[in-house]
Design a protein around this motif. Structure first.
Motif, PDB file in Angstrom:
ATOM      1  N   LEU A 178      -2.273  -0.718  -5.827  1.00 30.19           N
ATOM      2  CA  LEU A 178      -1.802  -2.081  -6.062  1.00 30.19           C
ATOM      3  C   LEU A 178      -1.117  -2.183  -7.415  1.00 30.19           C
ATOM      4  O   LEU A 178      -0.034  -2.766  -7.530  1.00 30.19           O
ATOM      5  CB  LEU A 178      -2.953  -3.086  -5.980  1.00 30.19           C
ATOM      6  CG  LEU A 178      -2.595  -4.526  -6.351  1.00 30.19           C
ATOM      7  CD1 LEU A 178      -1.581  -5.108  -5.370  1.00 30.19           C
ATOM      8  CD2 LEU A 178      -3.849  -5.387  -6.415  1.00 30.19           C
ATOM      9  N   VAL A 179      -1.705  -1.617  -8.442  1.00 31.50           N
ATOM     10  CA  VAL A 179      -1.108  -1.659  -9.783  1.00 31.50           C
ATOM     11  C   VAL A 179       0.259  -0.973  -9.769  1.00 31.50           C
ATOM     12  O   VAL A 179       1.215  -1.478 -10.362  1.00 31.50           O
ATOM     13  CB  VAL A 179      -2.055  -1.030 -10.825  1.00 31.50           C
ATOM     14  CG1 VAL A 179      -1.346  -0.787 -12.148  1.00 31.50           C
ATOM     15  CG2 VAL A 179      -3.272  -1.927 -11.036  1.00 31.50           C
ATOM     16  N   ALA A 180       0.363   0.139  -9.065  1.00 31.07           N
ATOM     17  CA  ALA A 180       1.652   0.827  -8.974  1.00 31.07           C
ATOM     18  C   ALA A 180       2.689  -0.065  -8.278  1.00 31.07           C
ATOM     19  O   ALA A 180       3.849  -0.135  -8.712  1.00 31.07           O
ATOM     20  CB  ALA A 180       1.499   2.138  -8.222  1.00 31.07           C
ATOM     21  N   ASP A 181       2.278  -0.765  -7.219  1.00 35.66           N
ATOM     22  CA  ASP A 181       3.195  -1.680  -6.529  1.00 35.66           C
ATOM     23  C   ASP A 181       3.586  -2.851  -7.419  1.00 35.66           C
ATOM     24  O   ASP A 181       4.748  -3.265  -7.446  1.00 35.66           O
ATOM     25  CB  ASP A 181       2.567  -2.201  -5.237  1.00 35.66           C
ATOM     26  CG  ASP A 181       2.518  -1.154  -4.144  1.00 35.66           C
ATOM     27  OD1 ASP A 181       3.162  -0.091  -4.291  1.00 35.66           O
ATOM     28  OD2 ASP A 181       1.821  -1.401  -3.138  1.00 35.66           O
ATOM     29  N   LEU A 182       2.617  -3.410  -8.150  1.00 34.10           N
ATOM     30  CA  LEU A 182       2.916  -4.508  -9.072  1.00 34.10           C
ATOM     31  C   LEU A 182       3.907  -4.051 -10.142  1.00 34.10           C
ATOM     32  O   LEU A 182       4.848  -4.774 -10.476  1.00 34.10           O
ATOM     33  CB  LEU A 182       1.637  -5.031  -9.728  1.00 34.10           C
ATOM     34  CG  LEU A 182       0.661  -5.799  -8.836  1.00 34.10           C
ATOM     35  CD1 LEU A 182      -0.651  -6.041  -9.570  1.00 34.10           C
ATOM     36  CD2 LEU A 182       1.267  -7.114  -8.383  1.00 34.10           C
ATOM     37  N   ARG A 183       3.683  -2.864 -10.676  1.00 35.71           N
ATOM     38  CA  ARG A 183       4.566  -2.333 -11.721  1.00 35.71           C
ATOM     39  C   ARG A 183       5.985  -2.141 -11.180  1.00 35.71           C
ATOM     40  O   ARG A 183       6.965  -2.434 -11.859  1.00 35.71           O
ATOM     41  CB  ARG A 183       4.014  -1.011 -12.252  1.00 35.71           C
ATOM     42  CG  ARG A 183       4.846  -0.406 -13.377  1.00 35.71           C
ATOM     43  CD  ARG A 183       4.187   0.817 -14.000  1.00 35.71           C
ATOM     44  NE  ARG A 183       3.051   0.376 -14.803  1.00 35.71           N
ATOM     45  CZ  ARG A 183       1.792   0.756 -14.579  1.00 35.71           C
ATOM     46  NH1 ARG A 183       1.499   1.572 -13.601  1.00 35.71           N
ATOM     47  NH2 ARG A 183       0.822   0.313 -15.347  1.00 35.71           N
ATOM     48  N   ILE A 189       4.932 -10.552  -6.344  1.00 32.49           N
ATOM     49  CA  ILE A 189       4.954 -10.884  -4.921  1.00 32.49           C
ATOM     50  C   ILE A 189       4.725  -9.607  -4.115  1.00 32.49           C
ATOM     51  O   ILE A 189       5.564  -8.707  -4.120  1.00 32.49           O
ATOM     52  CB  ILE A 189       6.283 -11.546  -4.513  1.00 32.49           C
ATOM     53  CG1 ILE A 189       6.606 -12.727  -5.431  1.00 32.49           C
ATOM     54  CG2 ILE A 189       6.254 -11.961  -3.049  1.00 32.49           C
ATOM     55  CD1 ILE A 189       5.588 -13.836  -5.400  1.00 32.49           C
ATOM     56  N   GLN A 190       3.579  -9.534  -3.419  1.00 32.29           N
ATOM     57  CA  GLN A 190       3.184  -8.329  -2.685  1.00 32.29           C
ATOM     58  C   GLN A 190       2.803  -8.652  -1.241  1.00 32.29           C
ATOM     59  O   GLN A 190       1.649  -8.517  -0.841  1.00 32.29           O
ATOM     60  CB  GLN A 190       2.004  -7.651  -3.398  1.00 32.29           C
ATOM     61  CG  GLN A 190       2.314  -7.130  -4.766  1.00 32.29           C
ATOM     62  CD  GLN A 190       3.304  -5.977  -4.728  1.00 32.29           C
ATOM     63  OE1 GLN A 190       3.312  -5.174  -3.808  1.00 32.29           O
ATOM     64  NE2 GLN A 190       4.170  -5.922  -5.721  1.00 32.29           N
ATOM     65  N   PRO A 191       3.755  -9.059  -0.407  1.00 31.23           N
ATOM     66  CA  PRO A 191       3.420  -9.462   0.963  1.00 31.23           C
ATOM     67  C   PRO A 191       2.907  -8.328   1.847  1.00 31.23           C
ATOM     68  O   PRO A 191       2.307  -8.587   2.889  1.00 31.23           O
ATOM     69  CB  PRO A 191       4.735 -10.029   1.501  1.00 31.23           C
ATOM     70  CG  PRO A 191       5.785  -9.381   0.680  1.00 31.23           C
ATOM     71  CD  PRO A 191       5.167  -9.178  -0.683  1.00 31.23           C
ATOM     72  N   ALA A 192       3.121  -7.082   1.469  1.00 29.94           N
ATOM     73  CA  ALA A 192       2.641  -5.961   2.280  1.00 29.94           C
ATOM     74  C   ALA A 192       1.126  -5.771   2.169  1.00 29.94           C
ATOM     75  O   ALA A 192       0.522  -5.118   3.017  1.00 29.94           O
ATOM     76  CB  ALA A 192       3.356  -4.674   1.868  1.00 29.94           C
ATOM     77  N   TRP A 193       0.515  -6.349   1.151  1.00 29.75           N
ATOM     78  CA  TRP A 193      -0.934  -6.195   0.971  1.00 29.75           C
ATOM     79  C   TRP A 193      -1.685  -7.199   1.832  1.00 29.75           C
ATOM     80  O   TRP A 193      -1.250  -8.331   2.018  1.00 29.75           O
ATOM     81  CB  TRP A 193      -1.298  -6.369  -0.512  1.00 29.75           C
ATOM     82  CG  TRP A 193      -1.016  -5.131  -1.291  1.00 29.75           C
ATOM     83  CD1 TRP A 193       0.167  -4.770  -1.854  1.00 29.75           C
ATOM     84  CD2 TRP A 193      -1.923  -4.071  -1.545  1.00 29.75           C
ATOM     85  NE1 TRP A 193       0.047  -3.553  -2.453  1.00 29.75           N
ATOM     86  CE2 TRP A 193      -1.237  -3.092  -2.287  1.00 29.75           C
ATOM     87  CE3 TRP A 193      -3.257  -3.849  -1.230  1.00 29.75           C
ATOM     88  CZ2 TRP A 193      -1.828  -1.912  -2.704  1.00 29.75           C
ATOM     89  CZ3 TRP A 193      -3.851  -2.676  -1.655  1.00 29.75           C
ATOM     90  CH2 TRP A 193      -3.145  -1.726  -2.382  1.00 29.75           C
ATOM     91  N   SER A 194      -2.848  -6.778   2.295  1.00 27.32           N
ATOM     92  CA  SER A 194      -3.674  -7.587   3.189  1.00 27.32           C
ATOM     93  C   SER A 194      -4.047  -8.920   2.559  1.00 27.32           C
ATOM     94  O   SER A 194      -4.510  -8.973   1.422  1.00 27.32           O
ATOM     95  CB  SER A 194      -4.947  -6.810   3.533  1.00 27.32           C
ATOM     96  OG  SER A 194      -5.802  -7.581   4.317  1.00 27.32           O
ATOM     97  N   ASN A 195      -3.840 -10.000   3.319  1.00 26.91           N
ATOM     98  CA  ASN A 195      -4.201 -11.356   2.899  1.00 26.91           C
ATOM     99  C   ASN A 195      -3.591 -11.767   1.572  1.00 26.91           C
ATOM    100  O   ASN A 195      -4.177 -12.567   0.844  1.00 26.91           O
ATOM    101  CB  ASN A 195      -5.717 -11.535   2.858  1.00 26.91           C
ATOM    102  CG  ASN A 195      -6.346 -11.425   4.221  1.00 26.91           C
ATOM    103  OD1 ASN A 195      -5.681 -11.597   5.239  1.00 26.91           O
ATOM    104  ND2 ASN A 195      -7.621 -11.116   4.258  1.00 26.91           N
ATOM    105  N   PHE A 196      -2.421 -11.242   1.256  1.00 26.17           N
ATOM    106  CA  PHE A 196      -1.736 -11.669   0.038  1.00 26.17           C
ATOM    107  C   PHE A 196      -1.454 -13.163   0.129  1.00 26.17           C
ATOM    108  O   PHE A 196      -1.017 -13.663   1.166  1.00 26.17           O
ATOM    109  CB  PHE A 196      -0.412 -10.921  -0.132  1.00 26.17           C
ATOM    110  CG  PHE A 196       0.469 -11.524  -1.187  1.00 26.17           C
ATOM    111  CD1 PHE A 196       0.217 -11.283  -2.516  1.00 26.17           C
ATOM    112  CD2 PHE A 196       1.517 -12.364  -0.854  1.00 26.17           C
ATOM    113  CE1 PHE A 196       1.011 -11.863  -3.508  1.00 26.17           C
ATOM    114  CE2 PHE A 196       2.313 -12.948  -1.820  1.00 26.17           C
ATOM    115  CZ  PHE A 196       2.051 -12.681  -3.156  1.00 26.17           C
TER     116      PHE A 196
END
Length: 87
Positions: A28-33, A38-45
């Motif tokens: 998740l931190v890598a995706d945020l970086r 905005i992270q719609p691919a993550w569960s229940n974002f």
């Protein structure tokens, strides 16, 4: 690239989590970086407030972060069990 800051309390909670949850948090931190708050691919974002977001790492663990508009700083203020999540 965004700058990611993880609060000490979130890190403390993560140390108690199973290793696979810690690995998911690192992803998740890598995706945020790489792509921002905005992270719609993550569960229940979902968006909690105007500048706060959350997602599930798995069924039992969540992460919460905030991002001010026009800023490259994202602060993860919670990572831990769903039961204790600040929302």
């Amino acid at each position: 690239m965004y700058e990611i800051y993880v609060k000490k309390r979130a890190l403390k909670n993560l140390r108690k989590a199973p290793p696979f949850v810690q690995d998911l948090f690192a992803e998740l931190v890598a995706d945020l970086r790489a792509t921002g708050a905005i992270q719609p691919a993550w569960s229940n974002f979902s968006k909690l407030t105007a500048n706060q977001y959350h997602c599930h790492l798995n069924y039992s663990y969540v992460a919460c972060w905030q991002h001010e508009n026009n800023s490259i700083k994202i602060e993860v203020y919670y990572a831990g069990s769903r039961e204790n999540a600040p929302y």
